[in-house]
Scaffold this active site. Structure first.
Site, PDB file in Angstrom:
ATOM      1  N   LYS A   1      35.945  23.851 -84.419  1.00 47.23           N
ATOM      2  CA  LYS A   1      36.782  23.527 -85.582  1.00 47.23           C
ATOM      3  C   LYS A   1      37.413  24.774 -86.177  1.00 47.23           C
ATOM      4  O   LYS A   1      38.559  24.765 -86.593  1.00 47.23           O
ATOM      5  CB  LYS A   1      35.962  22.818 -86.662  1.00 47.23           C
ATOM      6  CG  LYS A   1      35.664  21.371 -86.340  1.00 47.23           C
ATOM      7  CD  LYS A   1      35.288  20.607 -87.594  1.00 47.23           C
ATOM      8  CE  LYS A   1      34.951  19.160 -87.270  1.00 47.23           C
ATOM      9  NZ  LYS A   1      34.483  18.431 -88.444  1.00 47.23           N
TER      10      LYS A   1
ATOM     11  N   LYS B   1      38.118   6.236 -75.656  1.00 46.80           N
ATOM     12  CA  LYS B   1      37.461   5.419 -76.682  1.00 46.80           C
ATOM     13  C   LYS B   1      38.400   5.157 -77.850  1.00 46.80           C
ATOM     14  O   LYS B   1      39.213   6.011 -78.199  1.00 46.80           O
ATOM     15  CB  LYS B   1      36.232   6.180 -77.215  1.00 46.80           C
ATOM     16  CG  LYS B   1      34.945   5.724 -76.567  1.00 46.80           C
ATOM     17  CD  LYS B   1      33.736   6.531 -76.983  1.00 46.80           C
ATOM     18  CE  LYS B   1      33.547   6.736 -78.469  1.00 46.80           C
ATOM     19  NZ  LYS B   1      32.325   7.498 -78.788  1.00 46.80           N
TER      20      LYS B   1
ATOM     21  N   LYS C   1      39.662   7.015 -84.592  1.00 48.76           N
ATOM     22  CA  LYS C   1      40.509   7.132 -85.780  1.00 48.76           C
ATOM     23  C   LYS C   1      41.510   8.272 -85.633  1.00 48.76           C
ATOM     24  O   LYS C   1      42.489   8.339 -86.362  1.00 48.76           O
ATOM     25  CB  LYS C   1      39.647   7.334 -87.030  1.00 48.76           C
ATOM     26  CG  LYS C   1      38.812   8.603 -87.009  1.00 48.76           C
ATOM     27  CD  LYS C   1      37.808   8.615 -88.152  1.00 48.76           C
ATOM     28  CE  LYS C   1      36.796   9.743 -87.952  1.00 48.76           C
ATOM     29  NZ  LYS C   1      35.577   9.568 -88.715  1.00 48.76           N
TER      30      LYS C   1
END
Ligand code: TRP
Length: 336
Positions: free
Chosen positions: A116, A199, A202
């Protein structure tokens, strides 16, 4: 009498709606386990602050909507303990103690932080993102769970949690249950409707591959009807050569409880379009009542607050007992 295993999990409030993958893969199995497990489920809103540029209004809104969907989907606040992380101050308090047991190098090895912080540029990462796994360890250890169902990306954090629990126990005495990571309850895997080898997520580029629980019936039906399908016309389960049709069949099986072979029979001699109509109807029948109930709850903030207070009180009773033992063992003078 054997005790039920205690299970704790959390899901970040990072979307406006749960999608069908969250529902069939996590929420529904969670609801079904309420009698066989002692469940603690919380919304880690403190973790959400690590996204430095988040919008406070959106965060508060998403926390509420997430809770409403959990309750609407069948979480019973009397059976399970459902709460918001920031309502239980012990999380931040235990985190401090655990921070002082965590090596700087140890924290630096967490791959999610490395990923990240690399994405946003080193300066974009805040210290909260760095210490996030220690807050997660506190989330877990406060409740003394036996199992923590997490996805692969969170396994390393649960390993750190185990190390910290063992370190604390051997230095200060047996206070913590050492939890085990577990594979999330056996729910269905749901794939992206536009990209059926990935998959449902979001964070997918286009929302068109996703079915959101809070979408209208019309939008849900439209997304299913424009799902990509495969060459040929036969409704047959074959993940390798027919990923589109197989994904639709998976959804249909999960929602209706029918077996894949029964579905093949049902659609023998029919076309993909027939399958899509049936899937759309079945999904709408399953999620529309949840959406409606969630909307009722969102329209009645006092009732939602009441349920959250039930969860908070149950959570705090456990968390504060653990923190008292921790402080005591760690040599912090009791305040009387
Ligand atoms: N880090 C988890 C995620 O992003 C969320 C989380 C926070 C969590 N604390 C937790 C999950 C404790 C399980 C247990 O998915």
């Amino acid at each position: 009498m054997t005790e039920k295993p205690r299970v704790l999990s959390g899901m970040q409030p990072s979307a406006d709606s749960l999608h069908l993958g969250n529902y069939l893969g996590a929420l529904r199995p969670w609801v079904q386990s309420q009698d066989s497990q002692e469940n603690f489920f919380f919304i880690p809103d403190l973790h959400a602050l690590t996204a430095g540029n988040y919008d406070p209004k959106v965060l508060a809104e998403r926390t509420r909507t997430t809770v409403a969907q959990y309750i609407a989907g069948g979480i019973d606040v009397e059976k399970s303990t459902l709460f918001v992380q920031s309502h239980v101050p012990e999380h931040a308090e235990l985190m401090w103690v655990l921070s002082c047991l965590t090596g700087f190098g140890e924290a630096s090895r967490m791959t999610q932080f490395k990923d990240k912080s690399a994405k946003g540029g080193a300066d974009a990462a805040n210290v909260g993102l760095f210490t996030y796994p220690i807050l997660m360890a506190a989330d877990i250890l406060l409740y003394q769970p036996n199992f923590v169902p997490v996805g692969d990306d969170q396994k390393q954090h649960v390993e750190l949690t185990r190390d910290l629990a063992q370190r604390f126990n051997s230095r200060f005495g047996e206070v913590f249950t050492v939890p085990q990571p577990s594979i999330p309850a056996s729910g269905a895997r749901v794939y992206d409707l536009q990209n059926p080898t990935a998959k449902m997520s979001k964070s997918a580029e286009s929302p068109n591959g996703r079915i959101d629980i809070l979408d209208s019936d019309k939008v849900i039906a439209k997304r299913i009807k424009s799902a990509v399908t495969d060459d040929g016309s036969e409704v047959r389960f074959d993940r390798a050569s027919k990923p589109g049709v197989s994904s639709l069949m998976d959804i249909y099986a999960a929602v209706t409880g029918k077996s894949l072979s029964a579905i093949e029979e049902e659609f023998a001699g029919k076309m993909y379009g027939h399958l899509k109509v049936a899937v759309a109807e079945a999904v709408v029948a399953e999620v529309a009542p949840i959406r409606e109930r969630a909307q009722e709850l969102l329209a009645d903030p006092a009732e939602l607050d009441r349920m959250l207070a039930v969860g908070r009180d149950k959570a705090r009773a456990v968390a504060s007992a653990t923190l008292t033992s921790v402080y005591d063992a760690a040599g912090l003078l009791p305040s009387r």
